[in-house]
Design an enzyme around this catalytic site. Structure first.
Site, short mmCIF file in Angstrom:
data_model
loop_
_atom_site.label_atom_id
_atom_site.label_comp_id
_atom_site.label_asym_id
_atom_site.label_seq_id
_atom_site.Cartn_x
_atom_site.Cartn_y
_atom_site.Cartn_z
N ARG A 59 -12.21 40.81 -34.37
CA ARG A 59 -11.59 40.64 -35.67
C ARG A 59 -10.79 39.34 -35.62
O ARG A 59 -10.20 39.00 -34.60
CB ARG A 59 -10.62 41.79 -36.00
CG ARG A 59 -11.32 43.08 -36.40
CD ARG A 59 -11.88 42.98 -37.80
NE ARG A 59 -12.55 44.22 -38.20
CZ ARG A 59 -13.84 44.46 -37.99
NH1 ARG A 59 -14.60 43.57 -37.37
NH2 ARG A 59 -14.37 45.59 -38.39
N HIS A 66 -18.97 36.08 -40.36
CA HIS A 66 -19.01 37.51 -40.07
C HIS A 66 -20.43 38.07 -40.21
O HIS A 66 -20.67 39.03 -40.93
CB HIS A 66 -18.06 38.26 -41.02
CG HIS A 66 -17.53 39.52 -40.42
ND1 HIS A 66 -16.27 40.02 -40.71
CD2 HIS A 66 -18.07 40.39 -39.54
CE1 HIS A 66 -16.08 41.14 -40.02
NE2 HIS A 66 -17.16 41.39 -39.32
N GLU A 103 -10.50 36.21 -43.98
CA GLU A 103 -11.83 36.02 -44.58
C GLU A 103 -11.75 36.29 -46.07
O GLU A 103 -11.06 37.22 -46.50
CB GLU A 103 -12.82 36.98 -43.92
CG GLU A 103 -13.09 36.62 -42.48
CD GLU A 103 -13.90 37.66 -41.75
OE1 GLU A 103 -14.52 38.53 -42.41
OE2 GLU A 103 -13.91 37.61 -40.50
N ILE A 138 -19.95 46.81 -27.05
CA ILE A 138 -20.35 45.41 -27.23
C ILE A 138 -20.05 44.62 -25.96
O ILE A 138 -20.92 43.92 -25.44
CB ILE A 138 -19.61 44.81 -28.44
CG1 ILE A 138 -20.02 45.54 -29.73
CG2 ILE A 138 -19.91 43.32 -28.57
CD1 ILE A 138 -19.21 45.14 -30.95
#
Lengths: 316, 355
Positions: free
Chosen positions: B268, B315, B297, B191
């Site tokens: 995260r 998310h 979350e 990423i």
């Protein structure tokens, strides 16, 4: 650049409208100003340069009261608010902001594109309302990378949009008045064909008589159901009532709009749509780029008053 | 699709014929291999798995997890593979693996593996695979979208226009240019490297921190996140969550980032000390944040809702039609590899363990 001349020798620059405070402060040491609406006959006769800050209409009539006029210097990129025919017939030079805004406009075009395709703004609204959906309930968005992007107008802004989207792995093609030999992207002679072969259409061209309402129903139908329109050019490039119909009917999938036909009036129907991202003609505006425009304006005015070639003259 | 053939027992009195389903190699040929499915899923995904495997689906069983696992383990052909996802209630730890000792393979349908005890899996010879690069591009695209939004105030301007404020109050305050900004990426993996490539095209200068410098990379490397933050205008969290990276962005790092700094998190939530982040935003110690993930979350600190300089999402960086479809193909691919005795497509190996 040369040091500002002593105060009483500063050249006179006529203003089409009052300058932003930042501009006025930066330019005060170099030039004398008079405001067109209030100018006395002596100033009107003397003024060889007209500085157009913002986007006020500058008509043949306005130009007509300035017999000594030779230069119209604009602080914007698009100059459709100036009567270019009148400038041409009087042999005036017109300068714009050149590439000062180009990166910021291109950045914003991409920001709008990602925001529409990936529903960034909509997700933000959702979270702020205190909600959080479970996996499986979230509406899937569509991938940005790899989309076919058609750019209308491959000038300073369009070419930068292309470069950014190429880094996302998007397949870029373009349409403009004539092909650009140095551009590494396929040229498509007809706008409708560009739309038909694209998932996203980005408008970054000037508004002229030829380009007015160039994005019409036919083009939007060619763009198609999943297609997205991004406009950082001028509202007038798009037939706005038709755009509303096409969005409402699902003829196209969504839009990212920085400009409108009658700013600051945004058609109320857009305000209720989820598949559009709206902004207040801010694509060009960062503090850094305002500094850049000042540099271009000063460079053009200095060059003019000292008889040197202009920095960002437009072809009329 | 089923691979099957009809066997006609021509001499059979009843003239019937046998249907034989050819399953992938490695199990009883009359029965598709059993696979535990422990995630909420869409119909297309479940259908794709069900065409090839006998899916034991947890969420539609209605049972509590221990009972579900016990029933699966007690069946005549217990499952050798499990498909899980992070961020939920299922942790693949010693007690999970004890409950289903037949498991030899765990697939997770995300990049993150913080819900899997890799050491325990390695000890028991349970192979682990993640989603590899399936989501990398979409997450990178989203990270760039978040950064553009925060710096150029796309969402804030949107709200402004939708409220009808433009004609009345004039232009919304300006954002800030991307070009020339120093972007510090924490984690230059699948990423992070895609984010870097995209932001270079915007004229950003790329800095990074990772466990070790990458030889072939010309971006400036920083051995720790504090130093990275001190020389960056933007911090992007794109690393895994493990013991070393929990709260890797802490109060000290936020101070080093400074008043003009922006934080983007698509890793995260627990990579950032969330309480300190909220304080830093409230007190103007940093300029803004774009957050797709949060420590607890689905809870989001309510104080963020009234801030104009943050962009929030729940998310969703992975959720596109294209990656959903890629994930289906990828998961089936890993399962087929496993059941035919081949190496997993995207194994997560012991190297991913924390040093």
């Amino acid at each position: 650049m040369a040091a500002p001349p002593p105060a009483d020798e500063r050249p006179l620059v006529m203003l089409a409208q009052a300058l932003f405070p930042e501009f006025a402060a930066a330019l005060a040491g170099r030039y004398r100003f008079a405001l067109l609406a209030d100018a006395d006959a002596a100033a009107a006769d003397e003024a060889r340069a007209l500085l157009v800050g913002g986007l006020p209409r500058v008509t043949a009539q306005h130009l007509g009261v300035l017999p000594a006029l030779k230069l119209v210097a604009c602080t914007s990129v698009g100059v459709d608010h100036v009567d270019l025919d009148a400038c041409r017939s009087r042999g005036l030079s017109v300068t714009n902001a050149g590439a000062a805004f180009a990166a910021d406009s291109a950045d914003y075009a991409v920001g709008l594109l990602v925001a529409v395709l990936r529903r960034v703004a909509a997700a933000d609204v959702y979270v702020r309302s205190g909600r959080w959906a479970a996996d499986g309930d979230y509406p899937l968005t569509t991938k940005v990378s790899g989309k076919r992007v058609g750019i209308v107008g491959l000038g300073n802004i369009g070419s930068r949009v292309a470069r950014r989207l190429a880094a996302f792995g998007c397949a870029v093609s373009y349409h403009s008045r004539s092909p650009k030999p140095s551009a590494p992207y396929p040229f498509v002679p007809a706008l409708r064909d560009l739309a038909a072969g694209s998932d996203v259409l980005v408008l970054s061209c000037a508004l002229t008589d030829e380009t007015k309402h160039m994005v019409n129903r036919d083009v939007m139908e060619a763009l198609g159901k999943g297609g997205v329109l991004v406009n950082v050019g001028r509202g007038g490039l798009v037939d706005e009532p038709e755009l509303l119909r096409c969005l409402r009917q699902g003829v196209i999938g969504g839009a990212g709009l920085d400009v409108y036909e009658n700013e600051p009036a945004v058609p109320p129907e857009l305000l209720a749509m989820e598949n559009v991202v709206l902004s207040d003609h801010r694509a060009v505006l960062t503090p850094e780029s305002i500094g850049g425009v000042l540099e271009v304006v000063i460079a053009n005015l200095d060059a003019f008053f000292s008889g040197r070639p202009l920095v960002s003259p437009m072809e009329l | 699709h089923f691979r099957f053939f009809f066997v006609t027992c021509g001499t059979d009195r009843r003239g019937s014929f046998q249907l034989s389903a050819m399953a992938s190699a490695g199990g009883n040929p009359l029965v598709l291999p059993a696979v535990l499915h422990l995630r909420r899923s869409d119909a297309d995904f479940t259908a794709a798995l069900s065409e090839r495997f006998r899916v034991l689906d947890f969420f539609s069983s209605g049972e509590p997890l221990p009972a579900f696992l016990a029933a699966a383990a007690a069946a005549p052909e217990p499952p050798r593979a499990a498909v899980v996802v992070g961020g939920g209630s299922v942790r693949v730890d010693a007690s999970f693996l004890d409950a289903v000792p037949s498991l030899r393979c765990v697939l997770t349908t995300g990049a993150g593996i913080d819900h899997i005890d890799l050491a325990e899996c390695a000890r028991r010879g349970v192979a682990v695979a993640n989603s590899g690069e399936v989501f990398s591009t979409d997450v990178a695209d989203y990270a760039v979208g978040l950064l553009l939004d925060v710096l150029r105030r796309v969402s804030a301007a949107e709200r402004y226009v939708r409220r009808g404020s433009w004609p009345v109050q004039g232009d919304y305050p300006l954002g800030s240019k991307l070009g020339g900004k120093r972007v510090g990426i924490i984690g230059l993996g699948n990423i992070g490297s895609r984010i870097a490539r995209r932001l270079e095209a915007f004229g950003c200068i790329i800095h990074y921190n990772s466990r070790k410098p990458k030889d072939s990379i010309s971006y400036k490397y920083f051995g720790n996140v504090h130093d990275l933050a001190a020389e960056s205008d933007v911090l992007i969290v794109a690393c895994a969550l493990n013991k070393a990276t929990r709260h890797i962005v802490d109060k000290d790092v936020l101070e080093a980032l400074g008043k003009g700094g922006v934080v983007i998190n698509i890793g995260r939530g627990a990579n950032i000390d969330e309480a300190e982040l909220v304080v830093a935003l409230r007190e103007g110690k940093i300029a803004g944040a774009g957050l797709d993930v949060f420590e607890h979350e689905p809870k989001v600190p309510a104080e963020l809702f009234s801030m104009e300089n943050v962009v929030l999402s729940r998310h969703v960086a992975v959720f596109t039609e294209e990656s959903r479809s890629d994930l289906r193909a990828h998961t089936v691919g890993n399962l087929e590899a496993f059941f035919s005795g081949q190496p997993l497509l995207t194994p997560v190996d012991a190297d991913s363990l924390v040093q």
